[in-house]
Design a protein around this motif. Structure first.
Motif, short mmCIF file in Angstrom:
data_model
loop_
_atom_site.label_atom_id
_atom_site.label_comp_id
_atom_site.label_asym_id
_atom_site.label_seq_id
_atom_site.Cartn_x
_atom_site.Cartn_y
_atom_site.Cartn_z
N CYS A 83 0.80 -0.37 -5.23
CA CYS A 83 0.21 -0.52 -3.89
C CYS A 83 -0.08 -1.98 -3.58
O CYS A 83 -0.22 -2.36 -2.42
CB CYS A 83 -1.09 0.28 -3.79
SG CYS A 83 -0.85 2.06 -3.76
N ASN A 143 -1.93 10.71 -2.03
CA ASN A 143 -2.22 9.96 -3.26
C ASN A 143 -1.98 10.77 -4.53
O ASN A 143 -1.41 10.27 -5.50
CB ASN A 143 -3.65 9.43 -3.24
CG ASN A 143 -3.80 8.28 -2.25
OD1 ASN A 143 -2.90 8.05 -1.44
ND2 ASN A 143 -4.93 7.59 -2.29
N GLU A 193 -8.81 -2.98 -5.93
CA GLU A 193 -8.53 -1.55 -5.79
C GLU A 193 -8.92 -0.79 -7.05
O GLU A 193 -9.48 0.31 -6.99
CB GLU A 193 -7.04 -1.37 -5.47
CG GLU A 193 -6.73 0.05 -5.14
CD GLU A 193 -5.52 0.24 -4.26
OE1 GLU A 193 -4.92 -0.74 -3.80
OE2 GLU A 193 -5.18 1.41 -4.04
N TYR A 213 0.85 10.13 7.20
CA TYR A 213 -0.43 10.80 6.92
C TYR A 213 -0.53 12.09 7.73
O TYR A 213 0.50 12.73 7.99
CB TYR A 213 -1.63 9.88 7.22
CG TYR A 213 -1.54 8.49 6.66
CD1 TYR A 213 -1.12 8.26 5.36
CD2 TYR A 213 -1.91 7.39 7.42
CE1 TYR A 213 -1.08 6.98 4.83
CE2 TYR A 213 -1.87 6.11 6.90
CZ TYR A 213 -1.44 5.91 5.61
OH TYR A 213 -1.39 4.64 5.11
N TYR A 217 -0.03 2.87 -10.43
CA TYR A 217 -0.14 3.23 -9.01
C TYR A 217 -0.88 2.12 -8.24
O TYR A 217 -0.43 1.69 -7.17
CB TYR A 217 -0.86 4.58 -8.86
CG TYR A 217 -1.20 4.89 -7.42
CD1 TYR A 217 -0.21 5.32 -6.52
CD2 TYR A 217 -2.49 4.71 -6.93
CE1 TYR A 217 -0.52 5.56 -5.19
CE2 TYR A 217 -2.80 4.95 -5.60
CZ TYR A 217 -1.81 5.38 -4.74
OH TYR A 217 -2.10 5.61 -3.41
N GLY A 222 1.17 2.33 5.86
CA GLY A 222 0.26 1.91 4.78
C GLY A 222 -1.03 1.39 5.40
O GLY A 222 -1.01 0.85 6.51
N ILE A 223 -2.15 1.50 4.66
CA ILE A 223 -3.43 1.10 5.26
C ILE A 223 -3.61 -0.41 5.39
O ILE A 223 -4.59 -0.85 5.98
CB ILE A 223 -4.69 1.67 4.54
CG1 ILE A 223 -4.61 1.50 3.04
CG2 ILE A 223 -4.99 3.06 4.98
CD1 ILE A 223 -5.93 1.72 2.36
N ASN A 250 -9.54 7.48 -6.05
CA ASN A 250 -8.28 7.59 -6.79
C ASN A 250 -8.53 7.87 -8.28
O ASN A 250 -7.77 8.60 -8.92
CB ASN A 250 -7.43 6.34 -6.60
CG ASN A 250 -6.77 6.32 -5.23
OD1 ASN A 250 -6.40 7.38 -4.72
ND2 ASN A 250 -6.63 5.16 -4.64
N TYR A 279 -4.76 11.26 3.42
CA TYR A 279 -3.89 10.92 2.28
C TYR A 279 -4.62 10.93 0.95
O TYR A 279 -4.05 11.15 -0.10
CB TYR A 279 -3.21 9.56 2.51
CG TYR A 279 -4.19 8.41 2.62
CD1 TYR A 279 -4.63 7.97 3.86
CD2 TYR A 279 -4.67 7.77 1.49
CE1 TYR A 279 -5.54 6.94 3.96
CE2 TYR A 279 -5.57 6.74 1.57
CZ TYR A 279 -6.02 6.32 2.82
OH TYR A 279 -6.92 5.30 2.91
N GLN A 282 0.83 -1.22 0.00
CA GLN A 282 0.00 0.00 0.00
C GLN A 282 0.86 1.27 0.00
O GLN A 282 1.79 1.36 -0.76
CB GLN A 282 -1.01 -0.05 1.16
CG GLN A 282 -2.00 -1.19 1.01
CD GLN A 282 -2.81 -1.10 -0.28
OE1 GLN A 282 -3.03 -0.05 -0.83
NE2 GLN A 282 -3.21 -2.25 -0.80
N SER A 283 0.54 2.22 0.88
CA SER A 283 1.19 3.53 0.77
C SER A 283 2.69 3.53 1.08
O SER A 283 3.37 4.51 0.78
CB SER A 283 0.52 4.54 1.71
OG SER A 283 -0.57 5.14 1.06
#
Ligand code: GLN
Length: 315
Positions: free
Chosen positions: A193, A114, A158, A241, A189, A258-259, A165, A96, A63-64
């Motif tokens: 992630c 993002n 996602e 964040y 992207y 990251g989430i 997004n 984010y 993720q992030s």
């Protein structure tokens, strides 16, 4: 060596094993399907020594945390002047995935939200590999010391559910920040992630950042010292964040969250560390991850601005 550090890890792991507060991310179906109670901590020193506790081989999507490494790759490919013309270096104080906020130079605020991260994905060019996706995977793999792969189910989930997004990508296109290839950029992207890692991988990726950009196990140099400084600076100010200010105050280390529940920490010159625990607080940070990090920083006086910290040591 470092009996203290080893026993610290064991102690905090035991202490927080029973802390089941917080919720797993509900951002999209593939993320919410994980075991909420998984818990793992890994650390790798700049000498390549490894300390671990818990489910350290359990894979989860990066993720992030990927944003740290796509930013690094954009810097390596284009240099910081060019990258800075595309993205700012200023915290937003907002979520984010805030829909879009541009600065007075028409740039997303920073590469860790993002909008800025999507712009960074758009800068990745195939240089050593045939495609952008392979280039990115190969680069991340150099930090992790092994080849990494994408979790197709997370990527699809996602892509299908990431409406916010998509909205950000459309707006970036609207403002002419992304070109007509914006769909491919967002696709990359989503893929970045969805790269699978475990805490062992992330700790080694962090150790590479702690070790002047050189992977302490493979010896591969992944980024220049100058670009490393840029990456660590942005992790220090924007990595957690809209909790980054409080994190800098309390923990005082460059880090990225990251989430999916991972946190990667860098103790420059000493070690990289990763915590995985998918129960999150309301800002999207791992609850156990934050607690372990606070104790780590306190116990070993790791805050980088601590005057009493002569030379960070873990023993
Ligand atoms: N893939 C997620 C998103 O773009 C990553 C978010 C995160 O980890 N904060 O929304």
């Amino acid at each position: 060596m470092d009996k203290n550090f080893k026993s610290f890890l064991k102690e905090v792991f035991g202490k927080y094993s029973t802390d089941l507060s917080g919720q797993v991310s509900q951002a999209f179906p593939a993320l919410s399907a994980v075991d909420p109670d998984s818990f793992a901590i890994s650390a790798v020193t700049v000498d390549g020594e490894v300390f671990e506790q818990g489910e350290v081989s359990r894979d989860f999507t990066i993720q992030s945390i990927s944003k740290a490494f796509s930013f690094a790759l954009a810097l390596e490919q284009h240099g910081s002047l060019f990258v800075e013309s595309k993205v700012g270096m200023e915290p937003t104080g907002e979520d984010y995935d805030t829909i879009i906020k541009l600065d007075d130079k028409n740039r997303p605020f920073n590469p860790m939200v993002n909008s800025g991260a999507i712009v960074m994905s758009g800068l990745i060019n195939p240089r050593e590999k045939a495609t952008r996706e392979e280039e990115l995977l190969d680069y991340f793999g150099k930090f992790a010391g092994r080849s990494l792969k994408i979790d197709e189910e997370t990527y699809r989930s996602e892509n299908e559910n990431g409406h916010k997004n998509w909205a950000i990508a459309h707006l970036l296109r609207h403002f002419n920040i992304l070109t007509k290839e914006y769909r491919e950029v967002l696709d990359l992207y989503f893929k970045q992630c969805s790269i699978l890692v475990n805490t062992h991988d992330l700790a080694l990726m962090g150790a590479t950042l702690a070790n002047d950009g050189q992977n302490p196990i493979t010896g591969i140099k992944c980024l220049s010292s100058e670009n490393l400084r840029h990456v660590l600076s942005i992790l220090f100010t924007c990595g957690m964040y809209n909790y980054s200010g409080e994190w800098a105050f309390d923990v005082g280390l460059p880090a990225k969250s990251g989430i999916s529940g991972g946190i990667l920490l860098v103790v420059p010159g000493v070690l990289g560390m990763a915590i995985y625990s998918p129960r999150l607080d309301k800002r999207g940070n791992s609850i156990r991850g934050i607690k372990v990090s606070e104790e780590l920083s306190d116990r070993f006086q790791l805050h980088v601005l601590d005057y009493t910290r002569k030379k960070a040591r873990i023993n």
